[in-house]
Write a protein that holds these residues in place. Structure first.
Motif, PDB file in Angstrom:
ATOM      1  N   PHE A 108     -18.550   8.092  41.083  1.00  0.00           N
ATOM      2  CA  PHE A 108     -19.833   7.395  41.029  1.00  0.00           C
ATOM      3  C   PHE A 108     -19.610   5.922  40.684  1.00  0.00           C
ATOM      4  O   PHE A 108     -20.219   5.028  41.284  1.00  0.00           O
ATOM      5  N   HIS A 109     -18.711   5.676  39.748  1.00  0.00           N
ATOM      6  CA  HIS A 109     -18.399   4.299  39.350  1.00  0.00           C
ATOM      7  C   HIS A 109     -17.849   3.508  40.539  1.00  0.00           C
ATOM      8  O   HIS A 109     -18.212   2.347  40.746  1.00  0.00           O
ATOM      9  N   MET A 110     -16.976   4.120  41.325  1.00  0.00           N
ATOM     10  CA  MET A 110     -16.423   3.429  42.483  1.00  0.00           C
ATOM     11  C   MET A 110     -17.514   3.072  43.481  1.00  0.00           C
ATOM     12  O   MET A 110     -17.514   1.979  44.064  1.00  0.00           O
ATOM     13  N   ILE A 111     -18.453   3.973  43.695  1.00  0.00           N
ATOM     14  CA  ILE A 111     -19.559   3.710  44.610  1.00  0.00           C
ATOM     15  C   ILE A 111     -20.396   2.537  44.091  1.00  0.00           C
ATOM     16  O   ILE A 111     -20.787   1.639  44.848  1.00  0.00           O
ATOM     17  N   VAL A 112     -20.665   2.530  42.797  1.00  0.00           N
ATOM     18  CA  VAL A 112     -21.452   1.459  42.197  1.00  0.00           C
ATOM     19  C   VAL A 112     -20.755   0.108  42.356  1.00  0.00           C
ATOM     20  O   VAL A 112     -21.398  -0.918  42.608  1.00  0.00           O
ATOM     21  N   ASP A 113     -19.433   0.099  42.237  1.00  0.00           N
ATOM     22  CA  ASP A 113     -18.669  -1.149  42.272  1.00  0.00           C
ATOM     23  C   ASP A 113     -18.553  -1.769  43.661  1.00  0.00           C
ATOM     24  O   ASP A 113     -18.273  -2.968  43.787  1.00  0.00           O
ATOM     25  N   GLN A 114     -18.745  -0.978  44.700  1.00  0.00           N
ATOM     26  CA  GLN A 114     -18.460  -1.453  46.046  1.00  0.00           C
ATOM     27  C   GLN A 114     -19.416  -2.551  46.504  1.00  0.00           C
ATOM     28  O   GLN A 114     -20.610  -2.501  46.248  1.00  0.00           O
ATOM     29  N   GLN A 115     -18.836  -3.549  47.162  1.00  0.00           N
ATOM     30  CA  GLN A 115     -19.568  -4.634  47.818  1.00  0.00           C
ATOM     31  C   GLN A 115     -20.321  -5.548  46.852  1.00  0.00           C
ATOM     32  O   GLN A 115     -21.295  -6.197  47.233  1.00  0.00           O
ATOM     33  N   VAL A 116     -19.898  -5.589  45.591  1.00  0.00           N
ATOM     34  CA  VAL A 116     -20.442  -6.562  44.642  1.00  0.00           C
ATOM     35  C   VAL A 116     -19.273  -7.197  43.902  1.00  0.00           C
ATOM     36  O   VAL A 116     -18.167  -6.666  43.892  1.00  0.00           O
ATOM     37  N   SER A 117     -19.508  -8.326  43.256  1.00  0.00           N
ATOM     38  CA  SER A 117     -18.445  -9.000  42.513  1.00  0.00           C
ATOM     39  C   SER A 117     -18.042  -8.178  41.300  1.00  0.00           C
ATOM     40  O   SER A 117     -18.793  -7.305  40.847  1.00  0.00           O
ATOM     41  N   LEU A 118     -16.868  -8.484  40.761  1.00  0.00           N
ATOM     42  CA  LEU A 118     -16.395  -7.762  39.577  1.00  0.00           C
ATOM     43  C   LEU A 118     -17.370  -7.912  38.405  1.00  0.00           C
ATOM     44  O   LEU A 118     -17.661  -6.947  37.700  1.00  0.00           O
ATOM     45  N   ALA A 119     -17.876  -9.119  38.229  1.00  0.00           N
ATOM     46  CA  ALA A 119     -18.793  -9.362  37.122  1.00  0.00           C
ATOM     47  C   ALA A 119     -20.096  -8.589  37.305  1.00  0.00           C
ATOM     48  O   ALA A 119     -20.608  -7.977  36.362  1.00  0.00           O
ATOM     49  N   SER A 120     -20.627  -8.615  38.521  1.00  0.00           N
ATOM     50  CA  SER A 120     -21.866  -7.886  38.791  1.00  0.00           C
ATOM     51  C   SER A 120     -21.666  -6.394  38.634  1.00  0.00           C
ATOM     52  O   SER A 120     -22.518  -5.694  38.070  1.00  0.00           O
ATOM     53  N   ALA A 121     -20.533  -5.893  39.125  1.00  0.00           N
ATOM     54  CA  ALA A 121     -20.244  -4.465  39.025  1.00  0.00           C
ATOM     55  C   ALA A 121     -20.182  -4.024  37.566  1.00  0.00           C
ATOM     56  O   ALA A 121     -20.728  -2.981  37.193  1.00  0.00           O
ATOM     57  N   ALA A 122     -19.518  -4.820  36.729  1.00  0.00           N
ATOM     58  CA  ALA A 122     -19.412  -4.482  35.306  1.00  0.00           C
ATOM     59  C   ALA A 122     -20.777  -4.475  34.636  1.00  0.00           C
ATOM     60  O   ALA A 122     -21.085  -3.580  33.825  1.00  0.00           O
TER      61      ALA A 122
ATOM     62  N   TYR B 243     -26.671   7.958  46.921  1.00  0.00           N
ATOM     63  CA  TYR B 243     -25.308   8.499  46.958  1.00  0.00           C
ATOM     64  C   TYR B 243     -24.935   9.117  45.601  1.00  0.00           C
ATOM     65  O   TYR B 243     -24.239  10.136  45.551  1.00  0.00           O
ATOM     66  N   GLY B 244     -25.401   8.492  44.513  1.00  0.00           N
ATOM     67  CA  GLY B 244     -25.154   9.067  43.194  1.00  0.00           C
ATOM     68  C   GLY B 244     -25.729  10.463  43.093  1.00  0.00           C
ATOM     69  O   GLY B 244     -25.086  11.392  42.564  1.00  0.00           O
ATOM     70  N   HIS B 245     -26.937  10.646  43.593  1.00  0.00           N
ATOM     71  CA  HIS B 245     -27.549  11.978  43.604  1.00  0.00           C
ATOM     72  C   HIS B 245     -26.774  12.940  44.497  1.00  0.00           C
ATOM     73  O   HIS B 245     -26.605  14.118  44.153  1.00  0.00           O
ATOM     74  N   GLU B 246     -26.319  12.445  45.660  1.00  0.00           N
ATOM     75  CA  GLU B 246     -25.582  13.301  46.590  1.00  0.00           C
ATOM     76  C   GLU B 246     -24.273  13.799  45.967  1.00  0.00           C
ATOM     77  O   GLU B 246     -23.915  14.973  46.101  1.00  0.00           O
ATOM     78  N   ILE B 247     -23.562  12.901  45.306  1.00  0.00           N
ATOM     79  CA  ILE B 247     -22.297  13.283  44.662  1.00  0.00           C
ATOM     80  C   ILE B 247     -22.558  14.276  43.539  1.00  0.00           C
ATOM     81  O   ILE B 247     -21.849  15.278  43.384  1.00  0.00           O
ATOM     82  N   ALA B 248     -23.585  14.010  42.741  1.00  0.00           N
ATOM     83  CA  ALA B 248     -23.924  14.911  41.639  1.00  0.00           C
ATOM     84  C   ALA B 248     -24.328  16.284  42.158  1.00  0.00           C
ATOM     85  O   ALA B 248     -23.924  17.328  41.603  1.00  0.00           O
TER      86      ALA B 248
ATOM     87  N   VAL C 219     -22.866  20.087  41.336  1.00  0.00           N
ATOM     88  CA  VAL C 219     -23.736  21.132  40.790  1.00  0.00           C
ATOM     89  C   VAL C 219     -23.844  22.324  41.745  1.00  0.00           C
ATOM     90  O   VAL C 219     -23.866  23.490  41.316  1.00  0.00           O
ATOM     91  N   ASP C 220     -23.861  22.043  43.049  1.00  0.00           N
ATOM     92  CA  ASP C 220     -23.972  23.111  44.048  1.00  0.00           C
ATOM     93  C   ASP C 220     -22.658  23.836  44.300  1.00  0.00           C
ATOM     94  O   ASP C 220     -22.626  24.831  45.022  1.00  0.00           O
ATOM     95  N   GLY C 221     -21.567  23.310  43.759  1.00  0.00           N
ATOM     96  CA  GLY C 221     -20.270  23.953  43.934  1.00  0.00           C
ATOM     97  C   GLY C 221     -19.545  23.586  45.213  1.00  0.00           C
ATOM     98  O   GLY C 221     -18.534  24.200  45.558  1.00  0.00           O
TER      99      GLY C 221
ATOM    100  N   THR D 244     -10.820  15.961  52.404  1.00  0.00           N
ATOM    101  CA  THR D 244     -11.804  16.674  53.229  1.00  0.00           C
ATOM    102  C   THR D 244     -13.051  17.008  52.424  1.00  0.00           C
ATOM    103  O   THR D 244     -14.187  16.845  52.904  1.00  0.00           O
ATOM    104  N   LYS D 245     -12.861  17.482  51.199  1.00  0.00           N
ATOM    105  CA  LYS D 245     -13.999  17.810  50.330  1.00  0.00           C
ATOM    106  C   LYS D 245     -14.810  16.565  49.993  1.00  0.00           C
ATOM    107  O   LYS D 245     -16.042  16.592  49.980  1.00  0.00           O
ATOM    108  N   LEU D 246     -14.131  15.471  49.726  1.00  0.00           N
ATOM    109  CA  LEU D 246     -14.804  14.244  49.308  1.00  0.00           C
ATOM    110  C   LEU D 246     -15.613  13.621  50.445  1.00  0.00           C
ATOM    111  O   LEU D 246     -16.764  13.233  50.262  1.00  0.00           O
ATOM    112  N   VAL D 247     -15.017  13.527  51.635  1.00  0.00           N
ATOM    113  CA  VAL D 247     -15.724  12.869  52.731  1.00  0.00           C
ATOM    114  C   VAL D 247     -16.874  13.713  53.270  1.00  0.00           C
ATOM    115  O   VAL D 247     -17.723  13.210  54.023  1.00  0.00           O
ATOM    116  N   ALA D 248     -16.918  14.987  52.877  1.00  0.00           N
ATOM    117  CA  ALA D 248     -18.046  15.831  53.269  1.00  0.00           C
ATOM    118  C   ALA D 248     -19.318  15.471  52.495  1.00  0.00           C
ATOM    119  O   ALA D 248     -20.414  15.891  52.868  1.00  0.00           O
ATOM    120  N   ILE D 249     -19.173  14.687  51.427  1.00  0.00           N
ATOM    121  CA  ILE D 249     -20.319  14.247  50.623  1.00  0.00           C
ATOM    122  C   ILE D 249     -20.900  12.988  51.247  1.00  0.00           C
ATOM    123  O   ILE D 249     -20.175  12.030  51.526  1.00  0.00           O
TER     124      ILE D 249
END
Length: 218
Positions: A47-61, A100-105, A109-111, A128-133
């Protein structure tokens, strides 16, 4: 799956890489020693990686700090699913990243994926498991396994910076395609993650003007 490298392991792996592929000698000689870029793993890490993408380091933090505070300091699938999309957006997330945060969560939860025991899967199975999300692409999956799960033999062939550093390595006119980059990296098994770190380190230092290529870019 093996754990992450320590500094001595990285140095030994770098020397091994040069032995099996002398084309890496220049990158190895010019790039200082580096530590493994390990991040928090599991659901929180992705989730953190998704949040960090396409923004500056300072903004991401700053955004991540608001996310943690808004979730009460517990970044868990249950907490994220219990937080409406609009509330997540209020922490600074785009509607896409909040979704995407909801989708990953929900996948946890759904297994459909078990972040607590992802180490039981091979690299290929985990990808394979990860890209299916929804919202998790191949590059994100690969870099997550490298940085958040400490996997030693992953190479994100679609990464433009790696492709450019590979062009320098081979003295080529054109960057390799993603398919060509994956094929080129095969010789670096079982240390492809260290090869990626080395090429990223070299690329970054050149772009920052800290080191110079021995031959001009074409």
């Amino acid at each position: 799956m093996q754990g992450p490298y320590w500094l001595d392991d990285i140095d030994a792996a770098r020397r091994t890489l040069v032995e099996i592929d002398p084309a890496l000698a220049r990158a190895h000689a010019l790039t200082p020693a580096f530590a493994w870029r390990r991040r928090v793993g599991g659901f929180e890490g992705l989730f953190h990686m998704i949040v960090d993408q396409q923004v500056s380091l300072a903004s991401a933090a700053a955004i991540w700090a608001r996310v943690e505070a808004g979730l009460g300091g517990e970044v868990t699938p249950e907490r994220v699913l219990a937080t409406p999309i609009e509330s997540l957006r209020g922490f600074g997330l785009s509607i896409q990243k909040a979704t995407y945060g909801h989708e990953i969560a929900r996948a946890q939860v759904d297994g459909r994926i078990d972040f607590d025991h992802l180490e039981r899967l091979s690299d290929g199975e985990a990808i394979t498991k990860l890209v299916a999300i929804k919202g998790v692409g191949k590059w994100t999956a690969e870099t997550f396994l490298m940085f958040c799960e400490g996997r030693r033999d992953v190479f994100p062939g679609g990464d433009i910076a790696l492709q450019e550093a590979m062009r320098w390595t081979d003295g080529a006119t054109l960057r390799p395609t993603e398919k060509q980059a994956y094929a080129r990296a095969e010789i670096w098994r079982p240390h492809r993650s260290v090869a990626a770190h080395l090429l990223w380190g070299w690329y970054g230092a050149v772009k920052r003007g800290e080191i110079a290529l021995e031959t001009p870019l074409s």
